[in-house]
Design a protein around this motif. Structure first.
Motif, mmCIF file in Angstrom:
data_model
loop_
_atom_site.group_PDB
_atom_site.id
_atom_site.type_symbol
_atom_site.label_atom_id
_atom_site.label_comp_id
_atom_site.label_asym_id
_atom_site.label_seq_id
_atom_site.Cartn_x
_atom_site.Cartn_y
_atom_site.Cartn_z
ATOM 1 N N LEU A 185 0.967 -1.194 -0.010
ATOM 2 C CA LEU A 185 -0.243 0.037 0.001
ATOM 3 C C LEU A 185 0.825 1.252 0.066
ATOM 4 C CD1 LEU A 185 -2.906 1.173 0.150
ATOM 5 C CD2 LEU A 185 -2.889 1.058 2.692
ATOM 6 N N LEU A 186 2.084 1.290 0.757
ATOM 7 C CA LEU A 186 2.660 2.454 0.811
ATOM 8 C C LEU A 186 3.456 2.756 -0.341
ATOM 9 C CD1 LEU A 186 4.031 4.615 2.789
ATOM 10 C CD2 LEU A 186 5.844 2.823 3.217
ATOM 11 N N SER A 187 3.903 1.618 -1.271
ATOM 12 C CA SER A 187 4.259 1.785 -2.715
ATOM 13 C C SER A 187 3.512 2.211 -3.518
ATOM 14 C CB SER A 187 5.120 0.552 -2.963
ATOM 15 O OG SER A 187 6.179 0.070 -2.243
ATOM 16 N N GLN A 188 2.084 1.765 -3.265
ATOM 17 C CA GLN A 188 1.162 2.225 -4.423
ATOM 18 C C GLN A 188 0.910 3.666 -4.406
ATOM 19 O OE1 GLN A 188 -2.438 -0.436 -3.861
ATOM 20 N NE2 GLN A 188 -3.639 1.234 -4.821
ATOM 21 N N ARG A 189 0.492 4.024 -3.143
ATOM 22 C CA ARG A 189 0.331 5.369 -2.566
ATOM 23 C C ARG A 189 1.347 6.452 -2.981
ATOM 24 N NH1 ARG A 189 -4.327 6.117 0.508
ATOM 25 N NH2 ARG A 189 -3.824 8.467 -0.243
ATOM 26 N N VAL A 190 2.598 5.991 -2.536
ATOM 27 C CA VAL A 190 3.718 6.869 -2.544
ATOM 28 C C VAL A 190 4.845 6.149 -3.494
ATOM 29 C CG1 VAL A 190 5.280 8.457 -1.383
ATOM 30 C CG2 VAL A 190 3.060 7.625 -0.486
ATOM 31 N N PRO A 191 4.614 6.163 -4.845
ATOM 32 C CA PRO A 191 5.631 5.764 -5.801
ATOM 33 C C PRO A 191 6.795 6.154 -6.096
ATOM 34 C CG PRO A 191 3.716 6.440 -7.014
ATOM 35 C CD PRO A 191 3.301 6.764 -5.541
ATOM 36 N N ASP A 192 6.838 7.652 -5.872
ATOM 37 C CA ASP A 192 7.875 8.408 -6.383
ATOM 38 C C ASP A 192 8.720 9.099 -5.409
ATOM 39 O OD1 ASP A 192 6.688 8.260 -9.084
ATOM 40 O OD2 ASP A 192 5.176 9.765 -8.734
ATOM 41 N N HIS A 193 8.478 8.843 -4.115
ATOM 42 C CA HIS A 193 9.657 9.130 -3.158
ATOM 43 C C HIS A 193 10.094 7.986 -2.513
ATOM 44 C CE1 HIS A 193 6.620 12.385 -3.969
ATOM 45 N NE2 HIS A 193 7.645 13.336 -3.250
ATOM 46 N N PRO A 194 11.297 7.970 -2.023
ATOM 47 C CA PRO A 194 11.787 6.826 -1.205
ATOM 48 C C PRO A 194 11.345 7.377 0.411
ATOM 49 C CG PRO A 194 13.667 8.358 -1.654
ATOM 50 C CD PRO A 194 12.416 8.689 -2.374
ATOM 51 N N VAL A 195 10.608 6.148 0.803
ATOM 52 C CA VAL A 195 9.913 6.304 2.125
ATOM 53 C C VAL A 195 10.530 5.464 3.330
ATOM 54 C CG1 VAL A 195 7.931 6.393 3.508
ATOM 55 C CG2 VAL A 195 7.753 7.133 1.106
ATOM 56 N N VAL A 196 11.045 5.920 4.360
ATOM 57 C CA VAL A 196 11.491 5.045 5.558
ATOM 58 C C VAL A 196 10.567 5.528 6.906
ATOM 59 C CG1 VAL A 196 13.423 4.361 7.080
ATOM 60 C CG2 VAL A 196 13.575 4.437 4.494
ATOM 61 N N LEU A 197 10.074 4.771 7.439
ATOM 62 C CA LEU A 197 9.395 4.899 8.754
ATOM 63 C C LEU A 197 9.876 4.049 9.796
ATOM 64 C CD1 LEU A 197 5.615 4.965 6.946
ATOM 65 C CD2 LEU A 197 7.240 6.922 7.209
ATOM 66 N N ARG A 198 10.290 4.742 10.669
ATOM 67 C CA ARG A 198 10.942 4.093 11.912
ATOM 68 C C ARG A 198 9.893 3.738 12.913
ATOM 69 N NH1 ARG A 198 16.397 5.191 14.492
ATOM 70 N NH2 ARG A 198 16.518 2.780 14.905
ATOM 71 N N SER A 199 10.254 2.533 13.587
ATOM 72 C CA SER A 199 8.983 2.462 14.618
ATOM 73 C C SER A 199 9.460 3.366 16.067
ATOM 74 C CB SER A 199 9.226 0.842 14.877
ATOM 75 O OG SER A 199 10.225 0.627 15.748
ATOM 76 N N LEU A 200 8.434 3.093 16.898
ATOM 77 C CA LEU A 200 8.256 4.016 18.291
ATOM 78 C C LEU A 200 9.701 3.669 18.693
ATOM 79 C CD1 LEU A 200 6.651 5.608 19.902
ATOM 80 C CD2 LEU A 200 5.802 3.680 21.298
ATOM 81 N N HIS A 201 10.413 2.597 18.961
ATOM 82 C CA HIS A 201 11.437 2.500 20.006
ATOM 83 C C HIS A 201 12.661 2.076 19.007
ATOM 84 C CE1 HIS A 201 9.224 3.000 23.652
ATOM 85 N NE2 HIS A 201 8.381 2.031 23.254
ATOM 86 N N GLY A 202 12.580 2.035 17.701
ATOM 87 C CA GLY A 202 13.522 2.209 17.025
ATOM 88 C C GLY A 202 14.247 0.552 16.576
ATOM 89 N N PHE A 203 13.086 -0.465 16.867
ATOM 90 C CA PHE A 203 13.612 -1.905 16.610
ATOM 91 C C PHE A 203 12.913 -2.426 15.485
ATOM 92 C CE2 PHE A 203 14.577 -0.969 21.063
ATOM 93 C CZ PHE A 203 15.783 -1.527 21.306
ATOM 94 N N ALA A 204 12.118 -1.595 14.626
ATOM 95 C CA ALA A 204 11.625 -2.092 13.340
ATOM 96 C C ALA A 204 11.736 -0.614 12.453
ATOM 97 C CB ALA A 204 10.238 -2.542 13.616
ATOM 98 N N SER A 205 11.580 -1.050 11.363
ATOM 99 C CA SER A 205 11.523 0.228 10.203
ATOM 100 C C SER A 205 10.836 -0.330 9.170
ATOM 101 C CB SER A 205 12.879 0.557 9.829
ATOM 102 O OG SER A 205 12.857 1.797 9.220
#
Length: 590
Positions: A185-205
């Protein structure tokens, strides 16, 4: 907030002590070699409710000491009303008249309007560099669903030039552990920008397709030791990475320039000053952030004191500091004498190492040790070189192995025994290991907000037996362990009122659950305040300079609109910071 007059016998006790304090401090400061009048104060704060914390510590059960300004019938009362400062040091603590006698036409005089003045608060486990970055990123804290998070990212993408990175943080890896998002879904809605979303405590991205490509993460990319690259049924990466695989995405994001990094750090530190803090213990400082702290200290620009804990994940950085040795800047605002290491992962993402299987995942016990980037030789070497170590340990197996490691190094290098080593989080501890904290002189560096934030799923991870040793602050105190409190920002709210409320009540901000989550582990109001003052001073080797209000100490003050000693815990959440003073300088004023 209403103010009530104190009972007569309590007031008389306060007034009986105050002249003695005044006399002693004036004797010490009022006489010059020529017999003339003492130099005037630079700053006088008066008409306040001042708690000096100079009385003895409470019992291990939280009972106030005999010398505390506490009456079993009337409760707590402040033990001074004013302080005076000269050249960044406290020169007087006592009555309004005594402090005002030290003013002249150049003295800055502030009427505290009966607000509460405490020794300067210190957050003993922070990531202010990440906070500075997060202030520029999309905040996903509290977002409940993947679709809602993606919608927020798509909204930002609509106003961001194509090709620019979009960064976010704050989705909860613990609450989302059974429904992790993926790239579709993230790639479908935002295909033209590289997106990185870190988790609350930084143990997942979590990333979209374009970010995965720029990071070079493909179906053939091996997961690093202690990390996981989630893949779908066809073997393609899903866009989610866990634990030690998070740096694969982090390292693809362009690094800020030195000027940008300085601006991020300064912005974050001013946010902390606004929150009432006069110091932070920055956990896991990377080389570029360390350079920023040194630049800012050299310019005398740091608005509050930074106790930097070097990142043990950077061996070159650690080796340089082994050669250089512990350091404090000339103005005392930057100290480097500690190192942050990681032994295991987080409980929410099931990365914490447990002695037995996770209650909600048979056959799984987490990741740790060398598989999680813990270099025993490197950490032992820097401990032997005179540096304190703070080791991240969450699970009961992780805590046991960490205590074993610290013990082994202290036996091999006896001079390391006096370095007040710390276990950062000490979140789930076996009953057999509780007493070892005190026996080894290891500080349990805990985060009260974590208990109230994790209560919804923590017992599901470890079961009803092991939860008895989880977030067990009172049990640790009763066993003689030294504690220190912090927020672990930006993963948790860094408001001191939230931290104090969490420690005292073990309830969330809505007051749930009634009576508190495992209420036997609650802290008293005094213990909660000490967790951010005297105990943080001890954990950072700063008790000779700060932590209490006394003549000769560094002039670090936090002034707040609520009284944590006398007001109800619920009222703390409505508190505000009126004034923050670091080294005699006003770093924030409402």
């Amino acid at each position: 907030m209403m103010h009530f007059p104190l009972p007569g016998r309590v007031v008389s006790r306060t007034l009986a002590i105050a002249p003695l304090i005044a006399a002693l401090s004036l004797i010490a400061t009022a006489c010059s070699p020529t017999g003339g009048k003492a130099p005037a104060a630079d700053l006088v704060l008066h008409n306040g409710r001042v708690y000096t914390l100079t009385w003895p510590e409470p019992s291990r059960d939280g009972v106030p000491a005999a010398g505390a300004p506490f009456d079993s019938a009337a409760g707590w009362h402040h033990d001074a009303t004013a302080v005076a400062v000269r050249d960044g040091r406290i020169v007087y603590v006592g009555t309004d008249s005594g402090a005002l006698a030290l003013r002249d036409s150049a003295t800055q005089v502030i009427d505290l309007a009966r607000h509460v003045l405490l020794p300067g608060l210190v957050d003993a486990h922070t990531h202010v560099a990440e906070l500075g970055e997060s202030l520029e990123r999309i905040n996903l804290t509290g977002i409940a669903t993947e679709a809602e998070a993606v919608a927020r990212i798509a909204e930002r993408a609509a106003t961001t030039p194509k090709g620019e990175w979009i960064l976010g943080y704050g989705w909860d890896e613990g609450a989302w552990a059974n429904r992790y998002p993926d790239k579709r879904l993230l790639s479908q809605r935002v295909p033209d920008h590289p997106v990185v979303l870190r988790s609350l405590h930084g143990f997942a991205s979590w990333a979209n397709e374009r970010a995965l490509a720029l990071a070079g993460i493909t179906r053939d990319t091996p997961a690093p030791a202690g990390g996981e690259i989630r893949k779908d049924a066809t073997g393609e990466p899903t866009g989610l990475v866990l634990n030690r695989a998070v740096p694969l995405l982090d390292n693809a994001v362009p690094r800020p320039s030195p000027a940008q990094r300085d601006a991020q750090v300064m912005r974050a530190l001013h946010v902390m000053a606004r929150a009432g803090y006069t110091g932070v213990h920055e956990a896991g400082v990377a080389p570029d952030v360390m350079e920023s702290f040194e630049r800012l200290a050299e310019r005398d620009s740091l608005p509050l004191r930074v106790y930097a804990m070097l990142s043990a994940r950077d061996s070159a950085l650690i080796r340089r500091w082994i050669t250089r040795g512990p350091y404090t800047s000339g103005n005392g605002m930057l100290t480097v004498r500690a190192v942050k290491a990681y032994y295991d992962g987080a409980l929410g993402s099931r990365g914490a190492q447990l002695l037995e299987d996770y209650a909600d995942r048979h056959g799984h016990r987490g990741v740790s040790g060398g598989n999680y980037g813990f270099d025993q030789r490197l950490v032992a070497d820097i401990m032997s070189a005179g540096f304190q170590v703070g080791i991240h340990a969450i699970g009961d197996a992780g805590n046991r192995a960490t205590l074993n490691f610290i013990d082994s190094v202290m036996q091999a290098a006896p001079k390391a025994r006096a370095l007040r080593h710390r276990v950062e989080h000490a979140q789930v501890v076996s009953a057999a290991d509780i007493a070892r904290f005190a026996a080894l002189g290891v500080v349990a560096s805990v985060q009260p907000p974590h208990a109230v934030e994790d209560k919804g799923w923590a017992e599901t991870r470890v079961g009803p037996t092991r939860i008895q040793g989880a977030y067990a602050w009172r049990t640790l105190r009763q066993a003689g362990a030294a504690l220190v409190f912090s927020s672990d920002l930006p993963g948790s709210d860094w408001s001191p009122f939230y931290g104090l409320h969490s420690a005292i009540t073990r309830q969330d901000t809505s007051g749930a659950p009634p009576g508190g989550w495992y209420p036997a582990q609650r802290m008293s109001a005094e213990e909660a305040v000490r967790g951010y003052t005297t105990w943080s001073a001890f954990a950072g080797f700063d008790e000779g300079e700060a932590g209490v209000l006394a003549v000769g100490k560094r002039a670090d003050f936090t002034v707040m609109t609520v009284d944590p000693f006398r007001d109800t815990p619920a009222s703390l959440l409505r508190g505000d910071i009126a004034l923050t003073v670091s080294r005699g300088r006003i770093s924030y004023r409402r």
